[in-house]
Motif scaffolding. Structure first.
Motif, PDB file in Angstrom:
ATOM      1  N   GLU A   1       0.837  -1.210   0.000  1.00 15.88           N
ATOM      2  CA  GLU A   1       0.000   0.000   0.000  1.00 15.88           C
ATOM      3  C   GLU A   1       0.870   1.256   0.000  1.00 15.88           C
ATOM      4  N   GLN A   2       1.909   1.237   0.815  1.00 13.89           N
ATOM      5  CA  GLN A   2       2.824   2.395   0.844  1.00 13.89           C
ATOM      6  C   GLN A   2       3.429   2.635  -0.533  1.00 13.89           C
ATOM      7  N   LYS A   3       3.769   1.532  -1.196  1.00 13.95           N
ATOM      8  CA  LYS A   3       4.387   1.626  -2.525  1.00 13.95           C
ATOM      9  C   LYS A   3       3.425   2.301  -3.505  1.00 13.95           C
ATOM     10  N   ARG A   4       2.149   1.908  -3.470  1.00 17.07           N
ATOM     11  CA  ARG A   4       1.169   2.501  -4.385  1.00 17.07           C
ATOM     12  C   ARG A   4       0.914   3.969  -4.058  1.00 17.07           C
ATOM     13  N   ILE A   5       0.872   4.285  -2.770  1.00 22.09           N
ATOM     14  CA  ILE A   5       0.668   5.685  -2.359  1.00 22.09           C
ATOM     15  C   ILE A   5       1.814   6.538  -2.914  1.00 22.09           C
ATOM     16  N   LYS A   6       3.008   5.997  -2.806  1.00 24.51           N
ATOM     17  CA  LYS A   6       4.175   6.749  -3.284  1.00 24.51           C
ATOM     18  C   LYS A   6       4.173   6.863  -4.814  1.00 24.51           C
ATOM     19  N   GLU A   7       3.972   5.738  -5.488  1.00 23.52           N
ATOM     20  CA  GLU A   7       3.988   5.730  -6.972  1.00 23.52           C
ATOM     21  C   GLU A   7       2.981   6.700  -7.572  1.00 23.52           C
ATOM     22  N   THR A   8       1.822   6.790  -6.938  1.00 24.48           N
ATOM     23  CA  THR A   8       0.749   7.616  -7.501  1.00 24.48           C
ATOM     24  C   THR A   8       0.848   9.071  -7.035  1.00 24.48           C
ATOM     25  N   GLY A   9       1.781   9.367  -6.139  1.00 29.84           N
ATOM     26  CA  GLY A   9       1.936  10.734  -5.640  1.00 29.84           C
ATOM     27  C   GLY A   9       0.819  11.148  -4.698  1.00 29.84           C
ATOM     28  N   THR A  10       0.089  10.166  -4.161  1.00 31.46           N
ATOM     29  CA  THR A  10      -1.010  10.454  -3.231  1.00 31.46           C
ATOM     30  C   THR A  10      -0.446  10.995  -1.919  1.00 31.46           C
TER      31      THR A  10
ATOM     32  N   TYR B   1       7.414   5.859   7.321  1.00 31.91           N
ATOM     33  CA  TYR B   1       6.835   6.472   6.113  1.00 31.91           C
ATOM     34  C   TYR B   1       7.777   7.535   5.540  1.00 31.91           C
ATOM     35  N   ARG B   2       8.422   8.256   6.425  1.00 31.68           N
ATOM     36  CA  ARG B   2       9.350   9.291   5.961  1.00 31.68           C
ATOM     37  C   ARG B   2      10.496   8.645   5.181  1.00 31.68           C
ATOM     38  N   GLN B   3      11.000   7.546   5.718  1.00 28.13           N
ATOM     39  CA  GLN B   3      12.096   6.851   5.034  1.00 28.13           C
ATOM     40  C   GLN B   3      11.634   6.260   3.701  1.00 28.13           C
ATOM     41  N   THR B   4      10.366   5.889   3.644  1.00 33.16           N
ATOM     42  CA  THR B   4       9.795   5.364   2.398  1.00 33.16           C
ATOM     43  C   THR B   4       9.596   6.490   1.377  1.00 33.16           C
ATOM     44  N   GLY B   5       9.570   7.727   1.865  1.00 33.73           N
ATOM     45  CA  GLY B   5       9.431   8.870   0.961  1.00 33.73           C
ATOM     46  C   GLY B   5       7.998   9.297   0.723  1.00 33.73           C
ATOM     47  N   LEU B   6       7.101   9.000   1.686  1.00 31.28           N
ATOM     48  CA  LEU B   6       5.704   9.423   1.530  1.00 31.28           C
ATOM     49  C   LEU B   6       5.566  10.910   1.875  1.00 31.28           C
TER      50      LEU B   6
END
Ligand SMILES: [Zn+2]
Length: 428
Positions: free
Chosen positions: A269-278, A300-305
């Motif tokens: 889910e985190q990956k999709r949020i990031k990919e879509t720029g949500t 989340y910060r480290q994931t780049g959200l």
């Protein structure tokens, strides 16, 4: 009015660094734009500008609240059990009252007035399912002078009969409101607002995605706030891989979509949020107040959200973004301790300040207009008597910028916020 302000100036440079000018100068043109922000005295260059000496005050950007509910403000402070019963017992009966024009008018005036008192200059706000009450909210925000993104709540299933909409009518009402308000005066914008997956049919959500793409309107909704809510969503939408996937397949994810809470997102889910720029609205006060959980900020910060802060009134008990910054740090500390350091380090003071200002502006795609004090941006700023947070007042021993920021976040109140400006215009 052309004006020059002299003060201690705080502005976020990026998520880790706070720019401090002590003293600094802020030059605001009569068009409401900042012309200069810096250490050099600009009075020779900007002749004829009115000079305000706030050497003993702090000037910082206005706060950006990326999630709140106007109708719920009346019962702020009442948590009761957790999310789903709280919605049944408090939220839905209260929102029903907004069918009445007088209630909608009175409540909107109080709400936007109190946002300003708390130093919020930009807000992303839920109204109710009522078209008229949403229109009234826009009018009140316009009158108050705020920068606001507002949406009529949409719900066409699993809701009390008195709040269940006809799908087609719900969409038609939104279309009308978008035409009237989206982009109004460069300050007011529309957010399509499906409450959350439980109360929205897939057909409604798909149509919302389409309407957002056609009109450029924002989308706001709730995601992964509470374990009971997540389990119910899975039961309602069994075909989908996870909660985020429901919204994804309906076409709701994207850079102008703001998802509130997002406490329990899995890695996919985190990956999709990031990919879509949500974007994510982090609501730490509400997350604890309704016993929902603690969002893993550091992870989340480290994931780049991309995240901002939201008071989520009345899941949160306060409209104060100072309180929200404090709660964000304290929640993050708890998680660091209870995860035995796996979720460390906790959120820092400059990070919390960033989330409440420039981070929030980025969540709303408004970082070119607001969120920090920089030449060329709109003059959205606060004048704060920070000494009121200090028991020793003027004679304080603790006047380093990081100490002032710490006292402001932990001891700051609305009473300290003396002046609130949006686009160079004083609102209070
Ligand atoms: Zn909410």
């Amino acid at each position: 009015m052309n004006a020059i302000y002299k003060a201690l100036i705080f502005s976020p440079k990026n998520e880790h660094t706070l720019t401090v000018l002590n003293p600094g100068y802020l030059v605001v043109s009569k068009t409401g734009l900042m012309e200069y922000v810096g250490k050099k005295d600009p009075r020779r260059k900007y002749k004829g500008y009115k000079f305000f000496d706030y050497s003993d005050r702090l000037i910082c950007p206005g706060f950006v609240d990326t999630h709140n509910h106007l109708p719920q403000y009346a019962f702020a402070g009442i948590g009761d059990k957790d999310l789903l019963p709280w919605l049944e017992n408090y939220t839905f009966p209260r929102e029903k009252m907004f069918a009445k024009k007088e209630e909608a008018q009175k409540s909107a005036k109080i709400f936007f007035g109190d946002l300003i008192k708390n130093g919020t200059t930009t807000t992303l706000t839920y109204a109710t399912i009522h078209k008229s009450a949403t229109d009234i909210a826009f009018q009140a925000a316009k009158k108050a002078g705020l920068r606001a993104v507002i949406g009529k709540v949409m719900m066409d299933q699993n809701s009390p009969a008195y709040l269940t909409e006809n799908t087609r009518q719900s969409l038609a009402d939104c279309q009308e409101l978008i035409e009237k308000w989206h982009g109004h005066g460069g300050r007011l914008f529309y957010a399509l607002t499906p409450r959350f997956a439980i109360t929205c049919s897939f057909k409604l959500m798909e149509a919302v995605g389409k309407m957002a793409r056609e009109t450029g309107a924002y989308i706001q909704t709730h995601l992964s706030e509470n374990l009971g809510e997540i389990a119910f969503t899975k039961k309602l939408f069994p075909k989908y891989r996870n909660y985020t996937d429901v919204y994804d397949k309906a076409g709701l994810l994207g850079p102008k979509t703001i998802m509130a809470h997002c406490i329990y997102l899995g890695e996919a889910e985190q990956k999709r949020i990031k990919e879509t720029g949500t974007k994510i609205s982090h609501c730490p006060t509400s997350n604890r107040f309704l016993s929902s959980g603690i969002m893993p900020f550091r992870h989340y910060r480290q994931t780049g959200l991309c995240m901002g802060l939201g008071t989520d009134v009345a899941g949160g008990y306060s409209l104060s973004m100072l309180n929200e910054m404090k709660e964000a740090i304290e929640n993050s500390k708890l998680l660091a301790v209870f995860s035995k350091g796996k979720m460390a380090p906790p959120m820092t003071l400059p990070e919390a300040f960033y989330l409440a200002t420039l981070g929030g502006a980025k969540v709303l795609s408004m970082e070119k207009q607001t969120g920090s004090l920089e030449a060329g941006k709109q003059a959205d700023f606060l004048v704060i008597d920070h000494r009121k947070a200090d028991p020793a007042r003027q004679k304080s021993l603790y006047m380093k910028p990081e100490q002032i920021l710490s006292k402001l976040i932990y001891r700051g109140t609305a009473e300290m916020i003396e002046q609130v400006f949006v686009g160079g215009k004083k609102l209070n």
